[in-house]
Motif scaffolding. Structure first.
Motif, PDB file in Angstrom:
ATOM      1  N   ILE A 223       0.841  -1.281   0.070  1.00 34.42           N
ATOM      2  CA  ILE A 223      -0.076  -0.048   0.133  1.00 34.42           C
ATOM      3  C   ILE A 223       0.849   1.349  -0.106  1.00 34.42           C
ATOM      4  O   ILE A 223       1.838   1.262   0.719  1.00 34.42           O
ATOM      5  CB  ILE A 223      -0.860   0.070   1.190  1.00 34.42           C
ATOM      6  CG1 ILE A 223      -1.820  -1.167   1.253  1.00 34.42           C
ATOM      7  CG2 ILE A 223      -1.742   1.287   1.128  1.00 34.42           C
ATOM      8  CD1 ILE A 223      -2.484  -1.713   2.743  1.00 34.42           C
ATOM      9  N   VAL A 224       0.483   2.149  -0.913  1.00 36.95           N
ATOM     10  CA  VAL A 224       1.490   3.351  -0.885  1.00 36.95           C
ATOM     11  C   VAL A 224       0.579   4.532  -0.690  1.00 36.95           C
ATOM     12  O   VAL A 224      -0.507   4.671  -1.135  1.00 36.95           O
ATOM     13  CB  VAL A 224       2.116   3.666  -2.446  1.00 36.95           C
ATOM     14  CG1 VAL A 224       2.522   4.671  -2.411  1.00 36.95           C
ATOM     15  CG2 VAL A 224       3.050   2.493  -2.880  1.00 36.95           C
ATOM     16  N   SER A 225       1.168   5.380   0.351  1.00 39.97           N
ATOM     17  CA  SER A 225       0.573   6.468   0.783  1.00 39.97           C
ATOM     18  C   SER A 225       1.702   7.771   0.620  1.00 39.97           C
ATOM     19  O   SER A 225       2.862   7.553   0.445  1.00 39.97           O
ATOM     20  CB  SER A 225       0.374   6.491   2.204  1.00 39.97           C
ATOM     21  OG  SER A 225      -0.240   7.762   2.856  1.00 39.97           O
TER      22      SER A 225
ATOM     23  N   ARG B  14       2.844  -4.471   3.006  1.00 37.50           N
ATOM     24  CA  ARG B  14       3.908  -3.277   3.758  1.00 37.50           C
ATOM     25  C   ARG B  14       3.016  -2.114   3.363  1.00 37.50           C
ATOM     26  O   ARG B  14       2.344  -2.044   2.280  1.00 37.50           O
ATOM     27  CB  ARG B  14       5.160  -3.407   3.005  1.00 37.50           C
ATOM     28  CG  ARG B  14       6.007  -4.102   3.534  1.00 37.50           C
ATOM     29  CD  ARG B  14       7.580  -4.107   2.695  1.00 37.50           C
ATOM     30  NE  ARG B  14       7.009  -5.077   1.712  1.00 37.50           N
ATOM     31  CZ  ARG B  14       8.308  -5.512   0.661  1.00 37.50           C
ATOM     32  NH1 ARG B  14       9.360  -4.599   0.813  1.00 37.50           N
ATOM     33  NH2 ARG B  14       8.016  -6.306  -0.291  1.00 37.50           N
ATOM     34  N   LEU B  15       3.145  -1.113   4.003  1.00 36.16           N
ATOM     35  CA  LEU B  15       2.640   0.360   3.804  1.00 36.16           C
ATOM     36  C   LEU B  15       3.875   1.262   3.742  1.00 36.16           C
ATOM     37  O   LEU B  15       4.730   1.350   4.682  1.00 36.16           O
ATOM     38  CB  LEU B  15       1.894   0.693   4.963  1.00 36.16           C
ATOM     39  CG  LEU B  15       1.426   2.224   5.355  1.00 36.16           C
ATOM     40  CD1 LEU B  15       0.571   2.509   3.931  1.00 36.16           C
ATOM     41  CD2 LEU B  15       0.710   2.533   6.410  1.00 36.16           C
ATOM     42  N   VAL B  16       4.120   1.942   2.737  1.00 39.37           N
ATOM     43  CA  VAL B  16       5.196   2.771   2.799  1.00 39.37           C
ATOM     44  C   VAL B  16       4.563   4.071   2.260  1.00 39.37           C
ATOM     45  O   VAL B  16       3.445   4.362   1.790  1.00 39.37           O
ATOM     46  CB  VAL B  16       6.134   2.539   1.437  1.00 39.37           C
ATOM     47  CG1 VAL B  16       6.860   1.230   1.417  1.00 39.37           C
ATOM     48  CG2 VAL B  16       5.343   2.555   0.173  1.00 39.37           C
TER      49      VAL B  16
ATOM     50  N   GLY C  30       1.482   9.875  -5.298  1.00 40.02           N
ATOM     51  CA  GLY C  30       1.300   8.635  -5.774  1.00 40.02           C
ATOM     52  C   GLY C  30       1.283   8.517  -7.430  1.00 40.02           C
ATOM     53  O   GLY C  30       1.667   7.625  -8.175  1.00 40.02           O
ATOM     54  N   ILE C  31       0.526   9.474  -8.183  1.00 36.23           N
ATOM     55  CA  ILE C  31       0.297   9.545  -9.414  1.00 36.23           C
ATOM     56  C   ILE C  31       1.688   9.705 -10.232  1.00 36.23           C
ATOM     57  O   ILE C  31       1.860   9.511 -11.556  1.00 36.23           O
ATOM     58  CB  ILE C  31      -0.563  10.617  -9.794  1.00 36.23           C
ATOM     59  CG1 ILE C  31      -0.131  11.969  -9.514  1.00 36.23           C
ATOM     60  CG2 ILE C  31      -2.091  10.220  -9.292  1.00 36.23           C
ATOM     61  CD1 ILE C  31      -1.059  13.076 -10.200  1.00 36.23           C
ATOM     62  N   TYR C  32       2.670  10.299  -9.484  1.00 37.56           N
ATOM     63  CA  TYR C  32       4.193  10.503 -10.143  1.00 37.56           C
ATOM     64  C   TYR C  32       5.031   9.222  -9.548  1.00 37.56           C
ATOM     65  O   TYR C  32       6.264   9.644  -9.989  1.00 37.56           O
ATOM     66  CB  TYR C  32       4.397  12.017  -9.668  1.00 37.56           C
ATOM     67  CG  TYR C  32       3.755  12.973 -10.128  1.00 37.56           C
ATOM     68  CD1 TYR C  32       3.285  13.358 -11.434  1.00 37.56           C
ATOM     69  CD2 TYR C  32       3.025  13.760  -9.260  1.00 37.56           C
ATOM     70  CE1 TYR C  32       2.526  14.295 -11.898  1.00 37.56           C
ATOM     71  CE2 TYR C  32       2.213  15.009  -9.810  1.00 37.56           C
ATOM     72  CZ  TYR C  32       2.001  15.069 -11.059  1.00 37.56           C
ATOM     73  OH  TYR C  32       1.165  15.856 -11.187  1.00 37.56           O
ATOM     74  N   SER C  33       4.539   8.281  -9.240  1.00 37.91           N
ATOM     75  CA  SER C  33       5.371   7.053  -8.672  1.00 37.91           C
ATOM     76  C   SER C  33       6.187   6.578  -9.929  1.00 37.91           C
ATOM     77  O   SER C  33       5.511   6.522 -11.055  1.00 37.91           O
ATOM     78  CB  SER C  33       4.592   6.014  -8.027  1.00 37.91           C
ATOM     79  OG  SER C  33       4.323   6.606  -6.952  1.00 37.91           O
ATOM     80  N   GLU C  34       7.461   6.317  -9.937  1.00 39.14           N
ATOM     81  CA  GLU C  34       8.402   5.576 -10.775  1.00 39.14           C
ATOM     82  C   GLU C  34       8.576   4.100 -10.351  1.00 39.14           C
ATOM     83  O   GLU C  34       8.616   3.771  -9.300  1.00 39.14           O
ATOM     84  CB  GLU C  34       9.320   6.491 -11.368  1.00 39.14           C
ATOM     85  CG  GLU C  34       9.007   7.505 -11.725  1.00 39.14           C
ATOM     86  CD  GLU C  34       8.658   7.677 -13.212  1.00 39.14           C
ATOM     87  OE1 GLU C  34       8.620   6.445 -13.847  1.00 39.14           O
ATOM     88  OE2 GLU C  34       7.902   8.451 -13.993  1.00 39.14           O
TER      89      GLU C  34
ATOM     90  N   ILE D 123      -1.491  -1.086  -3.956  1.00 39.82           N
ATOM     91  CA  ILE D 123      -2.751  -0.233  -4.039  1.00 39.82           C
ATOM     92  C   ILE D 123      -2.119   1.141  -3.367  1.00 39.82           C
ATOM     93  O   ILE D 123      -1.696   1.191  -2.386  1.00 39.82           O
ATOM     94  CB  ILE D 123      -3.714  -0.769  -2.931  1.00 39.82           C
ATOM     95  CG1 ILE D 123      -4.215  -2.159  -3.787  1.00 39.82           C
ATOM     96  CG2 ILE D 123      -4.947   0.037  -2.801  1.00 39.82           C
ATOM     97  CD1 ILE D 123      -5.129  -3.076  -2.568  1.00 39.82           C
ATOM     98  N   PHE D 124      -2.630   2.214  -4.322  1.00 43.28           N
ATOM     99  CA  PHE D 124      -2.392   3.809  -3.890  1.00 43.28           C
ATOM    100  C   PHE D 124      -3.648   4.073  -3.140  1.00 43.28           C
ATOM    101  O   PHE D 124      -4.649   4.073  -3.557  1.00 43.28           O
ATOM    102  CB  PHE D 124      -1.842   4.557  -5.091  1.00 43.28           C
ATOM    103  CG  PHE D 124      -0.575   4.073  -5.652  1.00 43.28           C
ATOM    104  CD1 PHE D 124       0.495   4.898  -5.472  1.00 43.28           C
ATOM    105  CD2 PHE D 124      -0.673   3.389  -6.596  1.00 43.28           C
ATOM    106  CE1 PHE D 124       1.805   4.507  -5.979  1.00 43.28           C
ATOM    107  CE2 PHE D 124       0.563   2.936  -7.524  1.00 43.28           C
ATOM    108  CZ  PHE D 124       1.762   3.595  -7.138  1.00 43.28           C
TER     109      PHE D 124
END
Length: 267
Positions: A2-4, A41-43, A49-53, A65-66
């Motif tokens: 999960i990405v925050s 995991r939660l990072v 999140g829209i700019y994640s690479e 999951i963002f």
């Protein structure tokens, strides 16, 4: 995973609920704020999140999951879930033009159902909907989706909505044997009630959703092919909102789907 994002109030709200209500404990990190519960995991990233690479996330993650805020012109309170990708040459909000992400429709379906159930249990009157595929990231090597709280500051920071979204994300990551066939959706508005209903309660789990607006914007055959190719579960079914497409767009779409041997389901 999960990405925050620290820069997003709804994202922080959901992350806080994961930590305080769902038992995610902080790990010793190496520069990235990380929490975990079991094999999830939660990072917490600095960037949106829209700019994640690909360099922002570990390569061994099976699904991401963002969690994010949602903004709509109508300002209607909503809990949403959607696949990511730029279906046309326009790429204003992260990702690459004419590129879609990998998506697991079963994650979309479980999230929708859990959001609906959570809102009902909390006695919260709020719209729960799929959105059409839009924005980045587009080039991560694993299936991704966004789970969002909308549509304004009041909703973004509401702890009840944060908990509903957090619980739905945890439910979506459950390891279950999926037997429902998967599909891609075409036609209709950005918030397709027909595709949402089918994905939530019907016979198909839907991943990417290509709205009529994307046909207006010039979605290409290569992108349509990728919508199927980047969907997990051997996706070969198109669920088409017949009245939700202009006749010329519908004719071109159906012709291309038939030429590719796709199953076509009208809705």
């Amino acid at each position: 995973m999960i990405v925050s994002s620290r820069r997003d109030p709804a994202s922080s709200n959901i992350a806080q609920a994961l930590i305080t209500k769902n038992g995610f404990g902080q790990e010793s990190d190496e520069g990235i704020e990380t929490y975990s519960k079991g094999d999830i995991r939660l990072v917490v990233l600095e960037k949106l999140g829209i700019y994640s690479e690909p360099s922002d996330v570990p390569s061994d993650v099976s699904t991401i999951i963002f969690v994010s805020k949602h903004v709509s012109s109508s300002g209607t309170p909503a809990l949403t879930v959607h696949a990511t990708g730029n279906l046309t040459k326009e790429a204003k909000f992260g990702g690459n033009p004419e590129e879609v992400s990998y998506v697991d429709p079963s994650i979309i379906r479980r999230t929708l159902r859990a959001l609906k159930s959570g809102a009902s249990q909390a006695n919260v009157q709020i719209e729960v909907t799929m959105e059409a595929t839009h924005h980045g990231p587009t080039n991560l090597p694993m299936p991704v989706c966004f789970v969002e709280i909308g549509s304004g500051e009041k909703e973004w920071t509401d702890p009840i909505l944060g908990e509903i979204a957090a619980n739905a994300v945890v439910a979506a990551t459950a390891r279950v044997e999926e037997t429902d066939p998967v599909a891609a959706g075409f036609g209709g508005t950005h918030y397709s009630a027909k595709h949402t209903r089918i994905c939530m309660d019907g016979d198909y789990a839907i991943g990417h959703l290509v709205s009529s607006h994307s046909f207006d914007g010039g979605v290409t055959q290569l992108v349509i092919d990728d919508v199927f190719n980047k969907t997990t579960g051997s996706c070969n079914t198109a669920i088409v909102d017949w009245k939700g497409l202009h006749s010329n767009d519908r004719r071109r779409l159906i012709s291309s789907l038939e030429a590719a041997g796709r199953e076509i389901v009208r809705c």
